[in-house]
Design a protein around this motif. Structure first.
Motif: not given
Length: 411
Positions: A175, A179, A216, A209-210, A212-213, A219
């Motif tokens: 992960i 990122l 997307d 930041e999860l 954001r993943l 990603l």
């Protein structure tokens, strides 16, 4: 410092020894004792280790023994990686379960139950012997089912037994890489049981930041778990599950894939490793190169049926390097030298997850120092995770209070 490896004739022992060869600091492991019931396997692995050490001036010495008590006396750390019943037992667990239309995987489903029933009495006997012969030793357990075995051993060793697994570490690193972050600088908010956990957040410089993943799709589809579960499934969870949850979420499809396979995973490993040990009977066999070739084939085929079911394709090259040996080395360093660090480990709950009692073993981030591993505070599990965790642990009486009905994401 003396490290005893139980299951010392096992195929993956050179990974542990290879990690030890990278450690040249004061307080490092200087003596390795390999214990196994099979003397010929011990001899084969010792040959591989000798080739590994041939260019390292301060390599730890290696001795072998088939006497368990002899192996344990004087140990500072005991690494347990035994397989009760061998790979033949694993292959039988898989075959019998699949014939009844249920999962035969070694840590999940009927296969995991059969393996656990064979292993727990042996692991408990080892724990009692450690308590008697090496009471100051720390036990690092990698024997599957790792959570159950660690919990059984803790009844005799308390917090001096710690379970390790490379799955959460590998997941967190994948992960972080996706990122664009340095995996060594990220904090992974991971929680659950062994082979039954979820990454709920990944903090870099204090920022999660999860989300954001999860937002997307491109990603999400670029790494192993995204390919296994699919972007829609991961977004519905709001978390990234350990790859072993594929056996739960897609049980029907996985069972069918295993039933169609030419060989189960256990049968493949049984035959592959039999060839390795047979080849190692030749005095002129290049031990390290034979082992390297066999390992590469083993890792490339890991969870192949699950990837086939999901249409995930081949495993990425970055995922073929293992990792549990690095966790074991980091754990030993932290305890022996008081080098404080954070690792995802299997330890007694101690109130970390309120739905489980204090002695249930959970897999969570821990602060590690000279006094052992201390589980960090964790937010409550979401409902779908609580239901699954309690369904797995409830039969042992470890779930409190009794859970309500579990609600899984729709698919």
């Amino acid at each position: 410092m003396r490290l005893t490896i139980l299951g010392g004739g096992g195929f993956r022992v050179p990974l542990v020894y290879g990690a030890l060869l990278t450690d040249h600091a004061e307080g490092r492991v200087t003596e390795v004792v390999l214990h196994d019931l099979d003397g010929s396997r011990l001899h084969a692995v010792a040959r591989v280790l000798a080739e590994q050490a041939s260019t390292v001036a301060d390599a730890p010495t290696v001795t072998t023994t088939t006497d368990l008590d002899e192996a344990l006396r004087g140990a500072d750390f005991v690494f347990s990686a035994i397989r009760v019943g061998g790979l033949e037992g694993r292959a039988n667990d898989e075959r019998v379960a699949l014939a009844e239309g249920v999962l035969g995987q070694e840590t999940v489903g009927a296969g995991g139950i059969a393996y656990g029933l064979r292993t727990l009495p042996v692991a408990s006997d080892i724990a009692r012997r450690v308590a008697r012969l090496a009471p100051d030793a720390w036990v690092i357990n990698f024997t599957n089912p790792a959570g159950l075995v660690t919990e059984a051993m803790s009844r005799h060793l308390g917090d001096r037994v710690i379970g390790i697994c490379d799955s959460p570490v590998g997941l967190g690193r994948r992960i972080a890489r996706v990122l664009g972050a340095n995996p060594d600088e990220a904090f992974v908010d991971y929680v659950g049981l062994n082979h039954l956990g979820w990454v709920r957040g990944l903090r870099i410089a204090g920022r999660d930041e999860l989300p954001r993943l999860l937002a997307d799709p491109e990603l999400l589809g670029s790494f192993e778990e995204g390919k296994l579960f699919g972007a829609d499934w991961l977004r519905s969870l709001g978390a990234i599950p350990n790859e072993y949850l594929h056996y739960y979420y897609f049980n029907r499809e996985t069972v069918q894939a295993y039933q169609r396979a030419d060989k189960t995973r256990g049968a493949f490993l049984r035959d592959q490793q039999a060839r390795f040990y047979e080849e190692m009977r030749r005095p002129d066999a290049p031990a390290l190169s034979v082992w390297d070739r066999t390992r590469a084939e083993r890792e490339a085929t890991y969870m192949a049926e699950n990837r086939e079911t999901a249409g995930a394709g081949e495993r990425d090259a970055d995922d073929l390097s293992g990792g549990y040996e690095k966790v074991a080395l980091a754990l030993m360093r932290a305890i022996a030298r008081d080098e404080r660090t954070t690792l995802i480990l299997n330890v007694r709950n101690r109130g970390t997850l309120s739905v489980l009692d204090g002695d249930a073993v959970v897999e969570v981030p821990c602060l590690v120092d000279a006094n052992g591993a201390h589980p960090m505070a964790a937010a409550p599990l979401p409902e779908h995770a609580t239901g699954l965790v309690c369904a797995v642990k409830g039969s042992s009486g470890r779930c409190w209070p009794p859970p309500g009905p579990a609600r899984a994401p729709a698919r």
